[in-house]
Write a protein that holds these residues in place. Structure first.
Motif, PDB file in Angstrom:
ATOM      1  N   VAL A   1       0.804  -1.145   0.052  1.00 45.93           N
ATOM      2  CA  VAL A   1       0.119  -0.142   0.032  1.00 45.93           C
ATOM      3  C   VAL A   1       0.914   1.149  -0.035  1.00 45.93           C
ATOM      4  N   THR A   2       1.723   1.397   0.818  1.00 47.70           N
ATOM      5  CA  THR A   2       2.695   2.555   1.126  1.00 47.70           C
ATOM      6  C   THR A   2       3.641   2.910  -0.029  1.00 47.70           C
ATOM      7  N   SER A   3       3.911   1.651  -0.664  1.00 51.92           N
ATOM      8  CA  SER A   3       4.954   1.847  -1.738  1.00 51.92           C
ATOM      9  C   SER A   3       4.456   2.488  -3.001  1.00 51.92           C
ATOM     10  N   ARG A   4       2.919   2.726  -3.175  1.00 51.09           N
ATOM     11  CA  ARG A   4       2.456   3.499  -4.112  1.00 51.09           C
ATOM     12  C   ARG A   4       2.532   5.172  -3.643  1.00 51.09           C
ATOM     13  N   ILE A   5       2.886   5.255  -2.411  1.00 47.13           N
ATOM     14  CA  ILE A   5       2.563   6.876  -1.921  1.00 47.13           C
ATOM     15  C   ILE A   5       4.369   7.419  -2.173  1.00 47.13           C
ATOM     16  N   TYR A   6       5.397   6.660  -1.672  1.00 42.69           N
ATOM     17  CA  TYR A   6       6.815   7.067  -1.607  1.00 42.69           C
ATOM     18  C   TYR A   6       7.535   5.901  -2.133  1.00 42.69           C
ATOM     19  N   THR A   7       8.658   6.412  -2.400  1.00 42.09           N
ATOM     20  CA  THR A   7       9.618   5.505  -3.031  1.00 42.09           C
ATOM     21  C   THR A   7      10.720   5.327  -2.088  1.00 42.09           C
ATOM     22  N   ASP A   8      11.464   4.265  -2.153  1.00 44.16           N
ATOM     23  CA  ASP A   8      12.887   4.109  -1.514  1.00 44.16           C
ATOM     24  C   ASP A   8      14.191   3.738  -2.652  1.00 44.16           C
ATOM     25  N   LEU A   9      15.269   3.579  -1.704  1.00 43.81           N
ATOM     26  CA  LEU A   9      16.281   3.182  -2.634  1.00 43.81           C
ATOM     27  C   LEU A   9      16.626   1.678  -2.334  1.00 43.81           C
ATOM     28  N   SER A  10      17.117   1.054  -3.467  1.00 45.68           N
ATOM     29  CA  SER A  10      17.602  -0.259  -3.222  1.00 45.68           C
ATOM     30  C   SER A  10      18.853  -0.475  -4.020  1.00 45.68           C
ATOM     31  N   TYR A  11      19.939  -1.417  -3.423  1.00 43.55           N
ATOM     32  CA  TYR A  11      21.170  -1.686  -4.060  1.00 43.55           C
ATOM     33  C   TYR A  11      21.047  -3.313  -3.938  1.00 43.55           C
ATOM     34  N   PHE A  12      21.279  -3.639  -5.218  1.00 45.26           N
ATOM     35  CA  PHE A  12      21.567  -5.310  -5.168  1.00 45.26           C
ATOM     36  C   PHE A  12      23.051  -5.453  -5.853  1.00 45.26           C
ATOM     37  N   THR A  13      23.693  -6.170  -5.009  1.00 42.65           N
ATOM     38  CA  THR A  13      25.173  -6.482  -5.520  1.00 42.65           C
ATOM     39  C   THR A  13      25.580  -7.855  -5.135  1.00 42.65           C
ATOM     40  N   CYS A  14      26.507  -8.413  -5.738  1.00 44.66           N
ATOM     41  CA  CYS A  14      27.292  -9.491  -5.262  1.00 44.66           C
ATOM     42  C   CYS A  14      28.792  -9.143  -4.993  1.00 44.66           C
ATOM     43  N   ASP A  15      29.143  -7.896  -4.981  1.00 40.90           N
ATOM     44  CA  ASP A  15      30.394  -7.258  -4.572  1.00 40.90           C
ATOM     45  C   ASP A  15      30.851  -7.978  -3.396  1.00 40.90           C
ATOM     46  N   PRO A  16      32.259  -8.600  -3.313  1.00 36.20           N
ATOM     47  CA  PRO A  16      32.598  -9.425  -2.431  1.00 36.20           C
ATOM     48  C   PRO A  16      32.879  -8.531  -1.045  1.00 36.20           C
ATOM     49  N   ALA A  17      33.356  -7.371  -1.310  1.00 34.09           N
ATOM     50  CA  ALA A  17      33.449  -6.554  -0.041  1.00 34.09           C
ATOM     51  C   ALA A  17      32.345  -6.248   0.527  1.00 34.09           C
ATOM     52  N   ILE A  18      31.450  -5.759  -0.165  1.00 34.88           N
ATOM     53  CA  ILE A  18      29.905  -5.537   0.679  1.00 34.88           C
ATOM     54  C   ILE A  18      29.351  -6.513   1.284  1.00 34.88           C
TER      55      ILE A  18
ATOM     56  N   TYR B   1      27.099 -12.485  17.759  1.00 30.75           N
ATOM     57  CA  TYR B   1      28.147 -13.579  17.467  1.00 30.75           C
ATOM     58  C   TYR B   1      29.423 -12.945  17.257  1.00 30.75           C
ATOM     59  N   ALA B   2      29.602 -11.572  17.149  1.00 32.38           N
ATOM     60  CA  ALA B   2      30.775 -10.950  17.000  1.00 32.38           C
ATOM     61  C   ALA B   2      30.586  -9.427  17.130  1.00 32.38           C
ATOM     62  N   ARG B   3      31.688  -8.808  17.334  1.00 31.69           N
ATOM     63  CA  ARG B   3      31.602  -7.319  17.747  1.00 31.69           C
ATOM     64  C   ARG B   3      32.449  -6.530  16.578  1.00 31.69           C
ATOM     65  N   MET B   4      31.976  -5.841  15.699  1.00 26.74           N
ATOM     66  CA  MET B   4      32.559  -5.247  14.712  1.00 26.74           C
ATOM     67  C   MET B   4      32.642  -3.695  14.903  1.00 26.74           C
ATOM     68  N   ASN B   5      33.844  -3.159  14.709  1.00 25.90           N
ATOM     69  CA  ASN B   5      34.109  -1.580  14.956  1.00 25.90           C
ATOM     70  C   ASN B   5      34.224  -0.997  13.530  1.00 25.90           C
ATOM     71  N   SER B   6      34.797  -1.866  12.521  1.00 26.72           N
ATOM     72  CA  SER B   6      35.004  -1.171  11.382  1.00 26.72           C
ATOM     73  C   SER B   6      34.459  -2.205  10.124  1.00 26.72           C
ATOM     74  N   TYR B   7      34.197  -1.637   9.070  1.00 24.11           N
ATOM     75  CA  TYR B   7      33.833  -2.134   8.057  1.00 24.11           C
ATOM     76  C   TYR B   7      34.394  -1.446   6.608  1.00 24.11           C
ATOM     77  N   SER B   8      34.716  -2.264   5.766  1.00 28.31           N
ATOM     78  CA  SER B   8      35.471  -1.652   4.441  1.00 28.31           C
ATOM     79  C   SER B   8      34.640  -0.792   3.525  1.00 28.31           C
ATOM     80  N   LYS B   9      33.113  -1.068   3.290  1.00 32.04           N
ATOM     81  CA  LYS B   9      32.510  -0.313   2.373  1.00 32.04           C
ATOM     82  C   LYS B   9      31.290   0.141   3.326  1.00 32.04           C
ATOM     83  N   LEU B  10      30.536  -0.575   4.260  1.00 31.92           N
ATOM     84  CA  LEU B  10      29.697   0.088   4.976  1.00 31.92           C
ATOM     85  C   LEU B  10      29.675   1.279   5.986  1.00 31.92           C
ATOM     86  N   LEU B  11      28.868   2.082   6.232  1.00 31.88           N
ATOM     87  CA  LEU B  11      29.020   2.946   7.125  1.00 31.88           C
ATOM     88  C   LEU B  11      28.078   2.662   8.257  1.00 31.88           C
ATOM     89  N   VAL B  12      28.330   2.337   9.298  1.00 33.80           N
ATOM     90  CA  VAL B  12      27.588   1.787  10.386  1.00 33.80           C
ATOM     91  C   VAL B  12      27.498   2.594  11.534  1.00 33.80           C
TER      92      VAL B  12
END
Length: 187
Positions: free
Chosen positions: A44-61, A75-86
């Motif tokens: 229903v709401t997808s007819r009102i506003y749009t979103d962004l999507s990104y589909f990839t098989c990039d190994p780093a992402i 399971y683990a504690r991460m403080n840095s990522y190579s591509k994502l800003l978290v």
């Protein structure tokens, strides 16, 4: 005033499968597919506003998303990522670094451009960085749905070039940030 509203909701999904060679022979290894999006999957709401999507098989992402899932599940504690800003570990500092990178680029080449699309802009350090970028001549377009603590241009002051605060029905509730360097979009 210290505000820290740099988080957003993001949909992330991952699918892992054995990949086969192009000739249809034996498996070559594991391949991860990742979908990142701002998350409107409601019919229903997808007819009102749009979103962004990104589909990839990039190994780093894909690796970053696996690490993010491991961190979210405990399971683990991460403080840095190579591509994502978290958030909360690195998002603010990485945004500030990218604003500064774009400002430096603009001083050298005159083609700096920053686009922010978000619910709110209240982080003092981020606003100050945007003012500095604007004073250096970087073109800045802001689309802020809610509260925006950045002041529009006033006589005798240099402020970000545009701040369209009224948006239309096609604006979503999540955020995106784009830096255009040398005519290429970079995040």
């Amino acid at each position: 005033m210290k505000a820290c509203t740099l988080s957003t909701v993001c949909a992330a999904s991952r699918r892992t499968r054995k990949s086969v060679s192009s000739s249809g022979g034996s498996p070559r290894g594991i391949r991860r597919y990742v979908h990142l999006g701002t998350g409107n999957y409601n019919v229903v709401t997808s007819r009102i506003y749009t979103d962004l999507s990104y589909f990839t098989c990039d190994p780093a992402i894909s690796h970053d998303v696996s690490d993010l899932f491991n961190s979210l599940t405990g399971y683990a504690r991460m403080n840095s990522y190579s591509k994502l800003l978290v958030a909360p570990t690195m998002l603010r500092q990485q945004l500030l670094d990218r604003i500064e990178r774009e400002t430096s680029r603009h001083r050298q080449h005159g083609d700096g451009y920053i686009v922010f699309k978000m619910n709110a802009l209240v982080d003092t350090r981020c606003i100050q960085a945007l003012y500095r970028a604007s004073q250096a001549g970087v073109r800045i377009d802001l689309q802020v749905r809610g509260i925006c603590c950045l002041r529009r241009a006033s006589p005798g002051s240099v402020r970000p070039s545009r701040s369209p605060l009224s948006l239309g029905v096609f604006w979503n509730m999540r955020g995106s940030i784009i830096f255009v360097t040398a005519g290429r979009m970079r995040c």
